[in-house]
Each structure stands twice: as structure tokens, then as C-alpha cells.
Scaffold this motif. Structure first.
Motif, PDB file in Angstrom:
ATOM      1  N   SER A 194     -17.227  30.623  13.186  1.00 23.53           N
ATOM      2  CA  SER A 194     -16.073  31.456  13.536  1.00 23.53           C
ATOM      3  C   SER A 194     -16.490  32.899  13.735  1.00 23.53           C
ATOM      4  O   SER A 194     -17.218  33.463  12.927  1.00 23.53           O
ATOM      5  N   ASN A 250     -14.401  28.732   6.886  1.00 19.46           N
ATOM      6  CA  ASN A 250     -13.336  27.725   6.834  1.00 19.46           C
ATOM      7  C   ASN A 250     -13.816  26.424   6.221  1.00 19.46           C
ATOM      8  O   ASN A 250     -14.765  25.820   6.701  1.00 19.46           O
ATOM      9  N   ASN A 295     -15.138  36.171  13.197  1.00 19.56           N
ATOM     10  CA  ASN A 295     -14.038  36.768  12.464  1.00 19.56           C
ATOM     11  C   ASN A 295     -14.176  38.282  12.530  1.00 19.56           C
ATOM     12  O   ASN A 295     -15.176  38.836  12.069  1.00 19.56           O
TER      13      ASN A 295
END
Length: 157
Positions: A118, A84, A120
Motif C-alpha cells: 500500500s 493491512n 499510504n
């Protein structure tokens, strides 16, 4: 510290074999400057004395940079990205790199590592699809990241 081809003396001095002194070009996409600095200072520079790291904070800018430089015949030895950040996501840039490589005549596949905070669920799938070569959490031990970088950067030597 895990043992690769490089060795760490008791006083902390890192012994770098000659092969590690060959010029390496890395593109690092992450919008967190301190994280980039940490990875560069603790994972890249200790291993490779002759390295150029281009730091980029925006995914679209990173993709344009890579396409432009590869188009000029330059070799990108490693692409490191977060997931991100502004512009295209790290996953979008990684997919675009792979798609671009399929469309052009290239003798070099750019290795891709994702280092992200993150979790993911798509990351193992992306690795299995050969879009990325490795993924790490930013909290992972630097030795694990260094070991994979070493493997990817020395693959073709």
C-alpha cells in the motif's frame, strides 16, 4: 548489491562479520506467508546467522506478544510490519508500541520498519514523528531493505 559491513563473494557466499552472529529477536507481522518467507530468507537470514523471527498474522496478537515479552525483560531488536492485516493495522500497532514505550521504563527503543504494498500518504509523516524508522514498498529492492535492517539492528552495538 549495496555494500554494508557484510560482503558478497563472486560465488554468492555472504561473509558475515562476527558482530552479525550476535543473537537478534525480530517480530514480523504480515498476513501474507509468502512475503514473510521471502523477506526472512532473502533479507534477514543472509545477514544474521543467529536470529529468531517470530511470525504473526494478526495485529492485536503482535501487540500482545511484544508487550508480554518486553514486560518479561526480553529485548525485541526489530519489528517489521505490513499495514493491512487482521486485527490492528501495522500503523496502529506501531503507534501503540511507541505509546507503551513512553509509559514504561525502557532502555531500548524497538526499531520499526513497514514493508507494504500500500502506498499510504501517512508513512512519511509517521517517520517524521519517529513512530516508524523506515518504510518500503514490497516491490523495493531487497538490498535497500537489508541495508536499513543492518543499520537498525546494529545501532546499539
Amino acid at each position: 548489491m549495496k555494500k554494508g559491513r557484510w560482503k558478497v563473494e563472486a560465488d554468492g557466499t555472504i561473509l558475515i562479520p562476527e558482530v552479525y552472529n550476535r543473537y537478534k529477536k525480530i517480530v514480523y507481522l504480515d498476513d501474507h506467508r509468502l512475503i514473510r518467507m521471502g523477506v526472512i530468507e532473502h533479507c534477514i537470514k543472509p545477514m544474521f546467522s543467529n536470529v529468531q523471527v517470530t511470525e504473526i498474522e494478526d495485529g492485536a496478537v503482535a501487540l500482545d506478544f511484544i508487550i508480554q515479552h518486553v514486560g518479561l525483560g526480553e529485548k525485541i531488536d526489530l519489528f517489521i510490519t505490513d499495514i493491512n492485516h487482521p486485527g490492528l493495522s501495522g500503523i496502529e500497532v506501531s503507534k501503540a508500541i511507541r505509546e507503551n514505550e513512553r509509559l514504561t521504563v525502557s532502555t531500548h527503543r524497538i526499531p520499526i520498519i513497514i514493508i507494504s504494498m500500500s502506498e499510504n500518504p501517512r508513512l512519511p509523516e509517521l517517520k517524521m514523528e519517529n513512530i516508524i524508522d523506515a518504510y518500503f514498498c514490497k516491490a523495493d529492492e531487497p538490498d535497500l531493505i537489508m541495508e536499513k535492517m543492518e543499520e537498525l539492528l546494529l545501532m546499539e552495538q
